[in-house]
Design an enzyme around this catalytic site. Sequence first.
Site, PDB file in Angstrom:
ATOM      1  N   LYS A  46       0.800  -1.221   0.000  1.00  0.00           N
ATOM      2  CA  LYS A  46       0.000   0.000   0.000  1.00  0.00           C
ATOM      3  C   LYS A  46       0.835   1.274   0.000  1.00  0.00           C
ATOM      4  O   LYS A  46       0.342   2.338  -0.366  1.00  0.00           O
ATOM      5  CB  LYS A  46      -0.944   0.017   1.202  1.00  0.00           C
ATOM      6  CG  LYS A  46      -0.277   0.248   2.540  1.00  0.00           C
ATOM      7  CD  LYS A  46      -1.315   0.420   3.649  1.00  0.00           C
ATOM      8  CE  LYS A  46      -0.666   0.734   4.983  1.00  0.00           C
ATOM      9  NZ  LYS A  46      -1.676   0.964   6.047  1.00  0.00           N
ATOM     10  N   LYS A  76      20.581   3.390  10.709  1.00  0.00           N
ATOM     11  CA  LYS A  76      22.010   3.079  10.551  1.00  0.00           C
ATOM     12  C   LYS A  76      22.725   4.154   9.736  1.00  0.00           C
ATOM     13  O   LYS A  76      23.922   4.388   9.937  1.00  0.00           O
ATOM     14  CB  LYS A  76      22.192   1.701   9.908  1.00  0.00           C
ATOM     15  CG  LYS A  76      21.529   0.576  10.692  1.00  0.00           C
ATOM     16  CD  LYS A  76      21.822   0.649  12.181  1.00  0.00           C
ATOM     17  CE  LYS A  76      20.917  -0.253  12.988  1.00  0.00           C
ATOM     18  NZ  LYS A  76      19.535   0.219  13.115  1.00  0.00           N
ATOM     19  N   GLY A  94       7.343   0.973  21.858  1.00  0.00           N
ATOM     20  CA  GLY A  94       6.979  -0.327  21.320  1.00  0.00           C
ATOM     21  C   GLY A  94       6.294  -0.248  19.967  1.00  0.00           C
ATOM     22  O   GLY A  94       6.216   0.816  19.335  1.00  0.00           O
ATOM     23  N   HIS A  96      43.992 -13.164  15.059  1.00  0.00           N
ATOM     24  CA  HIS A  96      44.552 -12.163  15.966  1.00  0.00           C
ATOM     25  C   HIS A  96      45.219 -11.061  15.161  1.00  0.00           C
ATOM     26  O   HIS A  96      45.899 -11.337  14.175  1.00  0.00           O
ATOM     27  CB  HIS A  96      45.587 -12.817  16.896  1.00  0.00           C
ATOM     28  CG  HIS A  96      46.335 -11.835  17.735  1.00  0.00           C
ATOM     29  ND1 HIS A  96      45.796 -11.275  18.868  1.00  0.00           N
ATOM     30  CD2 HIS A  96      47.580 -11.289  17.578  1.00  0.00           C
ATOM     31  CE1 HIS A  96      46.672 -10.443  19.393  1.00  0.00           C
ATOM     32  NE2 HIS A  96      47.767 -10.436  18.628  1.00  0.00           N
TER      33      HIS A  96
END
Length: 451
Positions: free
Chosen positions: A33, A49, A264, A435
């Site tokens: 829509k 972001k 929310g 590492h």
Amino acid sequence: MPSDLFIVGGGPAGYDAAMAAAKRGIKTTLVEKEHLGGSCLNWGCIPTKFLLGAVASLAELEGQVKMKTASGQIQLDLPALVDRKKRHLEATRKAMAAALDKAGVQLVRGELKMIGAVKSVVTVGDEPQVFEYKRCILATGSRPAAHPGLKADHDAILNSGDILSLREVPKSLLVVGAGFIGLELAQFFSRAGSAITLVEAAPRIAPSEDEEVSKALHQSFKRMGWDIHTGVRIAALENAAGRARLVLEDGREFGADKCLLAVGRLPNSRNLMLEMLGAEVKGAGWVHTDEHLMASPTVYCVGDVNGRTLLAHAASSQGEWAVRHFAGELSDPYEPGPIPGCMYGAPETMRVGIMEAQAREEGMDVKISRSQMVANPIAQAHGATGGLVKCVWGEGRLVGVTAVGHGVASLATLGTVLVSQGWTHKQCEEFIFPHPTLDEALKAALLGPAA
């Protein structure tokens, strides 16, 4: 013209379902829509972001200033950033439409008015049209929640969609709700120059996260100068002469140039009359689904609207699974396994699997191992040494990982693999980590003493 599959909603769930169906030669119609990409692309994951990416250099500079290795200023151009965001979203929507067309999916720009078992009514322009199909995938998503007395006026009181279009940084910003949406946007505006007041009804910020993660976030944001109030209830929120005015039940009062409501989400299931199909609609409109993501014998319900997991990648997984089920490729119940979740910014969070509190509630033989980010060379190099990685072990296997700190969202994929496979301590010992990397913070947590 009848379709095999009728998909409602062009967000992550609906779009990915349509593309999955097209790959299988399933005749598919997709109805949207408004904008392809849904909330994720247009008002959620992606635009936020863009904002956070624009202030990432400010966070990096903060770390170097703290270590006295650099100084200087970075000036944010918010109008230019908003324009760049708009161009990206428009280009992405255009590319999505082109991909659907190339795949042979019929894209209908319209609004679903009534859903049926094998036919539905869609308003296209001003005209109702009837679409027939064998099965439907309902993927209508969710929208920002509003509660009595807590409603956006789209002027001084904004929802998460409104605030993304601001072209001027407010001097002060009141944020109601300390979940991921509120915290990410508060981080952006804080670094852009807003004074932040954060109000949360729960006893702690990020209330869905591990308690140690919430505590670390609270400490980090306090150091950034935020005024944080948790465990409080709001008596009134209003637009007072163009500014937001908030009153707590204890009488305390706060004012700000703008207020962000981040309280929310609610499902987009209004007025669809799903009950006529025998579907069960719960609470605010969440659509109940069975073990095969079906709300009725002919209607799948996927993504936010079913309330299972309100994350874009979870929605995509459900949409694609529904297509495979429709195609007869699988018949077992939908079991996605551990679903990772991340908050972005500086600091970031990640979690996957079962957290410590849940594991203990379930009666597991729980052991916890941790590492502190201060020991990681990459975190040290960036001057961002706060936070930790925490591993939850149940019955001798890894059942959960959570982290907070510099760049920890990058640990989500590996963490999900380890949790989904239930790795043992011995397997972790045999795995070689590169590492120096941030991944070594996860290694240190996995191999640390568990108690």
